[in-house]
Design an enzyme around this catalytic site. Sequence first.
Site, short mmCIF file in Angstrom:
data_model
loop_
_atom_site.label_atom_id
_atom_site.label_comp_id
_atom_site.label_asym_id
_atom_site.label_seq_id
_atom_site.Cartn_x
_atom_site.Cartn_y
_atom_site.Cartn_z
N ASP A 166 33.92 32.79 47.52
CA ASP A 166 34.90 32.84 48.60
C ASP A 166 36.25 32.41 48.05
O ASP A 166 36.32 31.42 47.31
CB ASP A 166 34.51 31.92 49.76
CG ASP A 166 35.44 32.15 50.95
OD1 ASP A 166 35.23 33.15 51.67
OD2 ASP A 166 36.39 31.36 51.13
N1 LIG Z 1 41.87 43.16 44.02
C1 LIG Z 1 42.19 41.91 44.43
N2 LIG Z 1 41.49 41.37 45.47
C2 LIG Z 1 41.84 40.10 45.83
C3 LIG Z 1 42.88 39.37 45.22
N3 LIG Z 1 42.95 38.15 45.83
C4 LIG Z 1 41.98 38.13 46.79
N4 LIG Z 1 41.31 39.30 46.76
C5 LIG Z 1 40.18 39.70 47.61
O1 LIG Z 1 40.30 39.09 48.88
C6 LIG Z 1 38.99 38.89 49.39
C7 LIG Z 1 38.86 37.41 49.78
O2 LIG Z 1 38.04 37.32 50.90
P1 LIG Z 1 36.56 36.69 50.80
O3 LIG Z 1 36.20 36.22 52.14
O4 LIG Z 1 36.48 35.74 49.65
O5 LIG Z 1 35.63 37.94 50.41
P2 LIG Z 1 35.40 39.25 51.26
O6 LIG Z 1 36.15 40.39 50.64
O7 LIG Z 1 35.65 38.99 52.70
O8 LIG Z 1 33.86 39.57 51.03
P3 LIG Z 1 32.66 38.53 51.28
O9 LIG Z 1 32.40 37.84 49.97
O10 LIG Z 1 31.52 39.45 51.68
O11 LIG Z 1 33.08 37.58 52.35
C8 LIG Z 1 38.00 39.25 48.29
O12 LIG Z 1 37.51 40.56 48.48
C9 LIG Z 1 38.86 39.18 47.06
O13 LIG Z 1 38.38 40.03 46.01
C10 LIG Z 1 43.58 39.99 44.12
O14 LIG Z 1 44.50 39.43 43.52
N5 LIG Z 1 43.18 41.24 43.78
#
Ligand SMILES: Nc1nc2c(ncn2[C@@H]2O[C@H](COP(=O)(O)OP(=O)(O)OP(=O)(O)O)[C@@H](O)[C@H]2O)c(=O)[nH]1
Length: 203
Positions: free
Chosen positions: A72
């Site tokens: 996360d």
């Molecule tokens: N490509 C990219 N994605 C980012 C970056 N910073 C954050 N993210 C994305 O933002 C999202 C953060 O939300 P999370 O709640 O951690 O993950 P999620 O996408 O909701 O997916 P889950 O793990 O199923 O909760 C993730 O998908 C990260 O990969 C970045 O610099 N580049």
Amino acid sequence: MTTLVLASASPARLATLRQAGVEPVVIVSGVDESQLDGLPPAELALQLAELKCAAVAQRDEVPAGALVLGCDSVLELDGEAYGKPDDAADAVRRWRAMRGRTGVLHTGHCVRATAGDRVAAATASTTVHFADLSDEEIDAYVATGEPLQVAGAFTVDGLGGAFVTGIEGDHHNVVGVSLPLVRELLSELGESWTELWTRNVAL
Ligand SMILES: Nc1nc2c(ncn2[C@@H]2O[C@H](COP(=O)(O)OP(=O)(O)OP(=O)(O)O)[C@@H](O)[C@H]2O)c(=O)[nH]1
């Protein structure tokens, strides 16, 4: 070869692991991230990663003996944790607050070895310096929709790349998964990162 289950819907985490030679089985946790509030940002990211990992590890579809990875990511700015923006107006507000300043992108990681139910978890943190965007640049970036899909309302490897002037720490951790930290957590569990490789050719 050991099977890694990625307990995440993140396309960026999946792409990062694939580029590093690992082909994970994706099982999305569906964990309600609003259930944990008020924690310090690094602790919040860690506990959410642990919840996601635990939720998937108990699923029947997890292959026997698999390793489950939950992650996360949150951006810390002025001591507050920021996940994905609520809407475009929130993304604009966030960028007007963070432009020209420095934040810390924390990604919690939790690895659970289903054999023996062993767990290792930690948060990796990367300092991120943001460019001093104009109002017009902020509006243009928010209009692309990208900021709404990512923690901290920015990417370092996507359209947001032009707005990150520098980082201190692990690049992949900002994208969503710190590869060196996963290697260390696997080692804590007596597991090997190279055993996860599904191909033996580089690039
Ligand atoms: N490509 C990219 N994605 C980012 C970056 N910073 C954050 N993210 C994305 O933002 C999202 C953060 O939300 P999370 O709640 O951690 O993950 P999620 O996408 O909701 O997916 P889950 O793990 O199923 O909760 C993730 O998908 C990260 O990969 C970045 O610099 N580049």
